[in-house]
Design a protein around this motif. Structure first.
Motif, PDB file in Angstrom:
ATOM      1  N   VAL A 413     -12.725 -19.689   3.962  1.00 14.50           N
ATOM      2  CA  VAL A 413     -13.188 -19.399   2.673  1.00 14.50           C
ATOM      3  C   VAL A 413     -12.491 -19.764   1.438  1.00 14.50           C
ATOM      4  O   VAL A 413     -12.771 -20.588   0.448  1.00 14.50           O
ATOM      5  CB  VAL A 413     -13.961 -18.162   2.572  1.00 14.50           C
ATOM      6  N   ASP A 414     -11.472 -19.254   1.466  1.00 10.65           N
ATOM      7  CA  ASP A 414     -10.355 -19.567   0.390  1.00 10.65           C
ATOM      8  C   ASP A 414     -10.177 -20.936  -0.051  1.00 10.65           C
ATOM      9  O   ASP A 414      -9.897 -21.309  -1.028  1.00 10.65           O
ATOM     10  CB  ASP A 414      -8.781 -18.860   0.697  1.00 10.65           C
ATOM     11  N   ASN A 415     -10.217 -21.751   0.998  1.00  9.91           N
ATOM     12  CA  ASN A 415      -9.647 -23.178   0.819  1.00  9.91           C
ATOM     13  C   ASN A 415     -10.904 -24.122   0.609  1.00  9.91           C
ATOM     14  O   ASN A 415     -10.481 -25.071   0.653  1.00  9.91           O
ATOM     15  CB  ASN A 415      -9.040 -23.527   2.459  1.00  9.91           C
ATOM     16  N   LEU A 416     -11.984 -23.642   0.360  1.00 14.68           N
ATOM     17  CA  LEU A 416     -13.315 -24.528  -0.005  1.00 14.68           C
ATOM     18  C   LEU A 416     -12.743 -24.922  -1.297  1.00 14.68           C
ATOM     19  O   LEU A 416     -12.307 -24.119  -2.031  1.00 14.68           O
ATOM     20  CB  LEU A 416     -14.120 -23.500   0.150  1.00 14.68           C
ATOM     21  N   LYS A 417     -13.465 -26.112  -1.602  1.00 13.43           N
ATOM     22  CA  LYS A 417     -12.995 -26.580  -2.904  1.00 13.43           C
ATOM     23  C   LYS A 417     -14.129 -26.217  -4.078  1.00 13.43           C
ATOM     24  O   LYS A 417     -15.050 -25.745  -3.742  1.00 13.43           O
ATOM     25  CB  LYS A 417     -13.635 -28.112  -2.888  1.00 13.43           C
ATOM     26  N   PRO A 418     -13.513 -26.165  -5.272  1.00 14.59           N
ATOM     27  CA  PRO A 418     -14.506 -25.615  -6.268  1.00 14.59           C
ATOM     28  C   PRO A 418     -15.694 -26.244  -6.334  1.00 14.59           C
ATOM     29  O   PRO A 418     -15.898 -27.553  -6.153  1.00 14.59           O
ATOM     30  CB  PRO A 418     -13.792 -25.763  -7.768  1.00 14.59           C
ATOM     31  N   GLY A 419     -16.793 -25.539  -6.551  1.00 14.02           N
ATOM     32  CA  GLY A 419     -18.026 -26.130  -6.691  1.00 14.02           C
ATOM     33  C   GLY A 419     -18.875 -26.264  -5.288  1.00 14.02           C
ATOM     34  O   GLY A 419     -20.100 -26.692  -5.008  1.00 14.02           O
ATOM     35  N   ASP A 420     -18.210 -26.220  -4.222  1.00 15.07           N
ATOM     36  CA  ASP A 420     -18.598 -26.307  -2.612  1.00 15.07           C
ATOM     37  C   ASP A 420     -19.664 -25.270  -2.566  1.00 15.07           C
ATOM     38  O   ASP A 420     -19.663 -24.001  -3.006  1.00 15.07           O
ATOM     39  CB  ASP A 420     -17.576 -26.114  -1.705  1.00 15.07           C
ATOM     40  N   ARG A 421     -20.689 -25.452  -1.591  1.00 14.97           N
ATOM     41  CA  ARG A 421     -21.672 -24.492  -1.397  1.00 14.97           C
ATOM     42  C   ARG A 421     -21.535 -24.402  -0.099  1.00 14.97           C
ATOM     43  O   ARG A 421     -21.316 -24.810   1.194  1.00 14.97           O
ATOM     44  CB  ARG A 421     -23.171 -25.475  -1.275  1.00 14.97           C
ATOM     45  N   LEU A 422     -21.366 -22.635   0.081  1.00 15.47           N
ATOM     46  CA  LEU A 422     -21.121 -22.102   1.515  1.00 15.47           C
ATOM     47  C   LEU A 422     -22.330 -21.295   1.936  1.00 15.47           C
ATOM     48  O   LEU A 422     -22.889 -20.673   1.386  1.00 15.47           O
ATOM     49  CB  LEU A 422     -19.977 -21.183   1.402  1.00 15.47           C
ATOM     50  N   LEU A 423     -22.880 -21.568   3.268  1.00 13.66           N
ATOM     51  CA  LEU A 423     -23.784 -20.637   3.776  1.00 13.66           C
ATOM     52  C   LEU A 423     -23.195 -19.863   4.738  1.00 13.66           C
ATOM     53  O   LEU A 423     -22.644 -20.370   5.659  1.00 13.66           O
ATOM     54  CB  LEU A 423     -24.897 -21.600   4.401  1.00 13.66           C
ATOM     55  N   ASP A 424     -23.453 -18.480   4.837  1.00 13.71           N
ATOM     56  CA  ASP A 424     -23.081 -17.429   5.972  1.00 13.71           C
ATOM     57  C   ASP A 424     -24.343 -17.138   6.889  1.00 13.71           C
ATOM     58  O   ASP A 424     -25.117 -16.467   6.206  1.00 13.71           O
ATOM     59  CB  ASP A 424     -22.412 -16.491   5.386  1.00 13.71           C
ATOM     60  N   VAL A 425     -24.205 -17.739   7.968  1.00 20.24           N
ATOM     61  CA  VAL A 425     -25.582 -17.472   8.701  1.00 20.24           C
ATOM     62  C   VAL A 425     -25.295 -16.227   9.506  1.00 20.24           C
ATOM     63  O   VAL A 425     -24.405 -16.176  10.389  1.00 20.24           O
ATOM     64  CB  VAL A 425     -25.881 -18.818   9.846  1.00 20.24           C
ATOM     65  N   GLY A 426     -25.945 -15.184   9.350  1.00 18.45           N
ATOM     66  CA  GLY A 426     -25.912 -14.012   9.838  1.00 18.45           C
ATOM     67  C   GLY A 426     -24.664 -13.169   8.926  1.00 18.45           C
ATOM     68  O   GLY A 426     -23.995 -12.741   9.571  1.00 18.45           O
ATOM     69  N   CYS A 427     -25.115 -13.110   7.677  1.00 17.08           N
ATOM     70  CA  CYS A 427     -23.967 -12.530   6.775  1.00 17.08           C
ATOM     71  C   CYS A 427     -23.707 -11.125   6.816  1.00 17.08           C
ATOM     72  O   CYS A 427     -22.824 -10.734   6.216  1.00 17.08           O
ATOM     73  CB  CYS A 427     -24.219 -13.051   5.403  1.00 17.08           C
ATOM     74  N   ALA A 428     -24.469 -10.524   7.635  1.00 16.45           N
ATOM     75  CA  ALA A 428     -24.455  -8.815   7.614  1.00 16.45           C
ATOM     76  C   ALA A 428     -24.514  -8.206   6.072  1.00 16.45           C
ATOM     77  O   ALA A 428     -25.201  -8.668   5.275  1.00 16.45           O
ATOM     78  CB  ALA A 428     -23.547  -8.483   8.638  1.00 16.45           C
ATOM     79  N   ASN A 429     -23.519  -7.572   5.998  1.00 13.27           N
ATOM     80  CA  ASN A 429     -23.310  -6.985   4.613  1.00 13.27           C
ATOM     81  C   ASN A 429     -22.765  -7.725   3.670  1.00 13.27           C
ATOM     82  O   ASN A 429     -22.307  -7.147   2.413  1.00 13.27           O
ATOM     83  CB  ASN A 429     -22.534  -5.596   4.645  1.00 13.27           C
ATOM     84  N   GLY A 430     -22.152  -8.879   3.897  1.00  7.22           N
ATOM     85  CA  GLY A 430     -21.582  -9.888   2.927  1.00  7.22           C
ATOM     86  C   GLY A 430     -20.464  -9.855   2.629  1.00  7.22           C
ATOM     87  O   GLY A 430     -19.625 -10.165   1.806  1.00  7.22           O
ATOM     88  N   LYS A 431     -19.375  -9.621   3.940  1.00  2.69           N
ATOM     89  CA  LYS A 431     -18.022  -9.286   3.679  1.00  2.69           C
ATOM     90  C   LYS A 431     -17.281 -10.282   3.401  1.00  2.69           C
ATOM     91  O   LYS A 431     -16.018 -10.428   2.844  1.00  2.69           O
ATOM     92  CB  LYS A 431     -17.461  -8.273   4.683  1.00  2.69           C
ATOM     93  N   TYR A 432     -17.651 -11.600   3.425  1.00  7.84           N
ATOM     94  CA  TYR A 432     -17.042 -12.816   3.433  1.00  7.84           C
ATOM     95  C   TYR A 432     -17.356 -13.416   1.908  1.00  7.84           C
ATOM     96  O   TYR A 432     -16.977 -14.445   1.462  1.00  7.84           O
ATOM     97  CB  TYR A 432     -17.209 -13.829   4.332  1.00  7.84           C
ATOM     98  N   PHE A 433     -18.255 -12.783   1.274  1.00 14.51           N
ATOM     99  CA  PHE A 433     -18.697 -13.206  -0.290  1.00 14.51           C
ATOM    100  C   PHE A 433     -17.296 -12.704  -1.380  1.00 14.51           C
ATOM    101  O   PHE A 433     -16.714 -11.833  -1.072  1.00 14.51           O
ATOM    102  CB  PHE A 433     -20.039 -12.658  -0.645  1.00 14.51           C
ATOM    103  N   ARG A 434     -17.383 -13.382  -2.360  1.00 12.68           N
ATOM    104  CA  ARG A 434     -16.326 -13.045  -3.534  1.00 12.68           C
ATOM    105  C   ARG A 434     -15.005 -12.840  -2.961  1.00 12.68           C
ATOM    106  O   ARG A 434     -14.169 -12.262  -3.571  1.00 12.68           O
ATOM    107  CB  ARG A 434     -16.808 -11.567  -3.951  1.00 12.68           C
ATOM    108  N   ILE A 435     -14.844 -13.946  -2.208  1.00 17.44           N
ATOM    109  CA  ILE A 435     -13.214 -14.139  -1.615  1.00 17.44           C
ATOM    110  C   ILE A 435     -12.987 -15.248  -2.596  1.00 17.44           C
ATOM    111  O   ILE A 435     -12.005 -15.233  -3.279  1.00 17.44           O
ATOM    112  CB  ILE A 435     -13.288 -14.463  -0.159  1.00 17.44           C
TER     113      ILE A 435
END
Ligand SMILES: O=C(O)CCC(=O)C(=O)O
Ligand SMILES: [Fe+2]
Length: 629
Positions: A413-435
């Motif tokens: 997630v950290d390596n995604l480019k500025p402006g990229d759109r990320l979908l988390d399928v089955g995101c649960a409590n959202g622990k991969y957001f705001r990284i």
């Protein structure tokens, strides 16, 4: 092979760990004695240290005080105990004067000995204190002060023996002679090309390959090697004694080192006719038969023949817990004793079914021809009941236990480019957001409880099923789905899940998928301690091993101390938040090696696999959607 990991003095590490955990005043005192008595010989100083340690451990664990002066008829002997695999019989016959009672403590390196008189106790102490029992096993003897505190033996360990014996289970003791046993072991030429090194043991097949995982054979693919000729007399004897009515045509040779076992399983009903028959060579071992809520343990002595017929064959699972010793009832002296395992080889004979394959047993839950299959008709009900509903029930507790992002997902997630759109399928409590603060993140999940947490943290969370993504084509530069796809119950649906992900991904977009692996210990670096904890837990396995999913569908329930014997399992979640510690069963399809890559490349448009690896019980694939489809 050593029975138990020991240090250079033959000390069982378990006890050393206990000692090191809380430095004891007596040990420190002994060290002081060491320093004060430089003149005392090295051996004598070691003895003083060991005695201090023994006193500490026995007082801590058993509440028994040890004295240097004669007290009564009771002694403690460090070095003779269950942790060393020394049986009561061995202790009784080794010590002279012979004791009148031996009390063993589960997992401990010492035992309590009652002598005929105080005089005998003194003689034993004099004779054995500081002596060698074996090359690596030193004995230290002390007098017991408060003999009324000596714990009774824990007979709960042996309650499963000889109770609830399933019908149809027969054991013929000394079925072959020692000479015949030696000859078979000598003849068992192990062809390295035919041996599969299962993590838990070594296996070789004759006639047909027995496929562990599905517990069946492919009747259309006989092996070039039949049951060897030198086993013909044995086969005839099995027919003569009525174990088989016709000669078996399939043989599996399993070789177990001490510490190895076989997970509970039931040989597939539709594949074999008559009983399953197993000859034990080289070592005694304990096998467990589980039926509904009961466990029956039987001791399979070397050279004995086990015949599994009727209920023991069709209505039970059978398995061997991986451990180095078995605690069993002591027939001579009463109470418990220990049986150290040695290298064991078993010869399991089966006869393939011919003609009509259907099975009409009374045990549909273990019967492949009566138990329903997961089909497109029942899959969505199964996922609703055993995935979506369960997550709603456990959402709070689950969120409590899941905070830390997986490092490699975080890196992705950290390596995604500025402006990229990320979908988390089955995101649960959202622990991969705001990284990564430079991307646009969208999460989706079925579980209301998870989405509430996710949204409360200011994240975008959409309620949807992974099989029907409510997003337009080619919208996301990147998609992650961590530990979700293994909850989808048929291959068709797993393909649909992947094709939805690919549909919403932009051409050239990158995805990362994690699923549970069937093989949970490929990079296992278990410590001796946790290994022993696991052994101990396995003495009390959960009773039930199948659960009814619907009127006609039963699935096996996973026992966390064992490997996954099947791909489709129910995994218990124990909710510690609830007063009564309720258990919820979640459905999992655990993946074989290569299965996830295959699924991804089978999904159109075929993606490029960028990376595929195993990480702590998961198979992981990073892939890229083709630029031109
Ligand atoms: O080792 C044994 O005695 C049993 C082996 C077994 O259950 C099997 O190979 O299916
Ligand atoms: Fe078996």
């Amino acid at each position: 092979m050593e029975l138990n990991p020991k240090d250079e003095d033959g000390e069982v590490l378990l006890s050393r760990l206990t000692l090191e955990d809380d430095e004891d005043a007596e040990v420190l005192a002994a060290n002081q004695v060491d320093r004060d008595n430089r003149s005392v010989g090295k051996a004598e100083r070691k003895k003083i240290r060991k005695v201090a340690k023994m006193k500490h451990v026995v007082a801590e664990q058993a509440g028994v005080k040890i004295s240097d002066e004669p007290t009564n008829q009771w002694l403690v002997v460090w070095g003779l105990g269950i942790a060393f695999g020394t049986s009561k019989e061995e202790i009784m016959t080794y010590l002279d004067p012979r004791p009148v009672e031996v009390r063993l403590l589960v997992d401990q390196s010492y035992s309590f000995i009652r002598c005929d008189s105080q005089l005998d106790a003194s003689k034993l102490k004099e004779k054995y204190h500081g002596s060698n029992f074996s090359e690596r096993q030193m004995l230290y003897v002390g007098f017991v002060e408060n003999s009324e505190e000596i714990p009774e033996e824990d007979i709960s360990q042996i309650l499963s023996f000889q109770s609830n014996i399933p019908t149809g289970l027969r054991i013929f003791g000394e079925f072959i002679t020692k000479e015949e046993e030696d000859l078979i072991i000598k003849n068992l030429y192990v062809d390295p090309t035919l041996v599969s090194n299962l993590k838990k043991r070594t296996v070789q097949h004759f006639g047909y390959e027995f496929r562990y995982g599905t517990n069946d054979v492919d009747a259309g693919s006989p092996l070039p090697n039949n049951i060897p000729d030198y086993l013909k007399p044995l086969v005839s004897k099995m027919v003569c004694c009525g174990a088989f009515s016709e000669e078996p045509d399939q043989l599996t040779v399993n070789q177990y080192l001490p510490g190895q076992g076989i997970p509970p399983h039931c040989d597939t009903h539709s594949c074999f006719e008559g009983p399953i028959v197993s000859l034990s060579l080289g070592s005694d071992i304990v096998m467990d038969f589980r039926q509904a809520n009961s466990v029956c343990s039987v001791n399979l002595a070397a050279r004995s023949l086990l015949v599994m017929g009727s209920t023991s064959r069709y209505g039970c699972t059978h398995g061997i817990t991986p451990r180095t010793c078995d605690v069993i009832p002591d027939k001579t002296y009463g109470g418990i004793t220990v049986q150290a395992r040695k290298l064991r080889i078993s010869l399991t004979f089966r006869r393939l079914k011919r003609g009509e394959l259907a099975c009409h047993c009374r045990f549909p839950s273990l019967c492949d021809t009566q138990n329903g299959k997961i089909t497109d008709d029942n899959a969505s009900i199964l996922e609703d009941d055993l995935v979506h509903k369960v997550y709603e029930d456990i959402a709070d507790h689950f969120t409590e236990t899941r905070h830390k992002p997986w490092p490699k997902v975080k890196e992705f997630v950290d390596n995604l480019k500025p402006g990229d759109r990320l979908l988390d399928v089955g995101c649960a409590n959202g622990k991969y957001f705001r990284i990564n603060h430079d991307i646009l993140e969208v999460g989706m999940d079925m579980c209301t409880g998870f989405l509430m947490t996710c949204r409360a943290n200011g994240n975008e969370g959409v309620q949807a099923n992974g099989l029907f993504l409510p997003f337009k084509d080619s919208y996301f530069e990147s998609v992650i789905s961590i530990a979700v796809l293994h909850h989808i119950s048929t291959k068709e649906r797993r393909l649909r899940f992947m094709s939805e992900i690919l549909r919403v991904m932009a051409p050239g977009g990158i995805g990362l998928i994690y699923v549970w692996a069937k093989d949970q210990s490929l990079e296992q670096t278990q410590s001796t301690w946790s290994e022993r904890q696991r052994e101990r837990k396995a003495y009390n396995p959960p009773g039930s091993c199948v659960d009814q999913v619907s009127d006609y569908l039963f699935l096996p329930v996973h026992d966390r101390d064992n490997e996954f014997p099947h791909n489709d399992m129910l995994v218990p979640w124990v909710n510690h938040q609830e007063k009564k510690h309720t258990v919820h069963h979640r459905y999992y399809h655990v993946f074989n090696e290569g299965e996830l890559e295959e699924l991804i490349t089978e999904t159109q448009p075929a993606s490029k696999i960028l990376d595929a690896y195993y990480e702590q019980g998961n198979w992981v694939v990073k892939f890229q959607k083709p630029v031109i489809s």
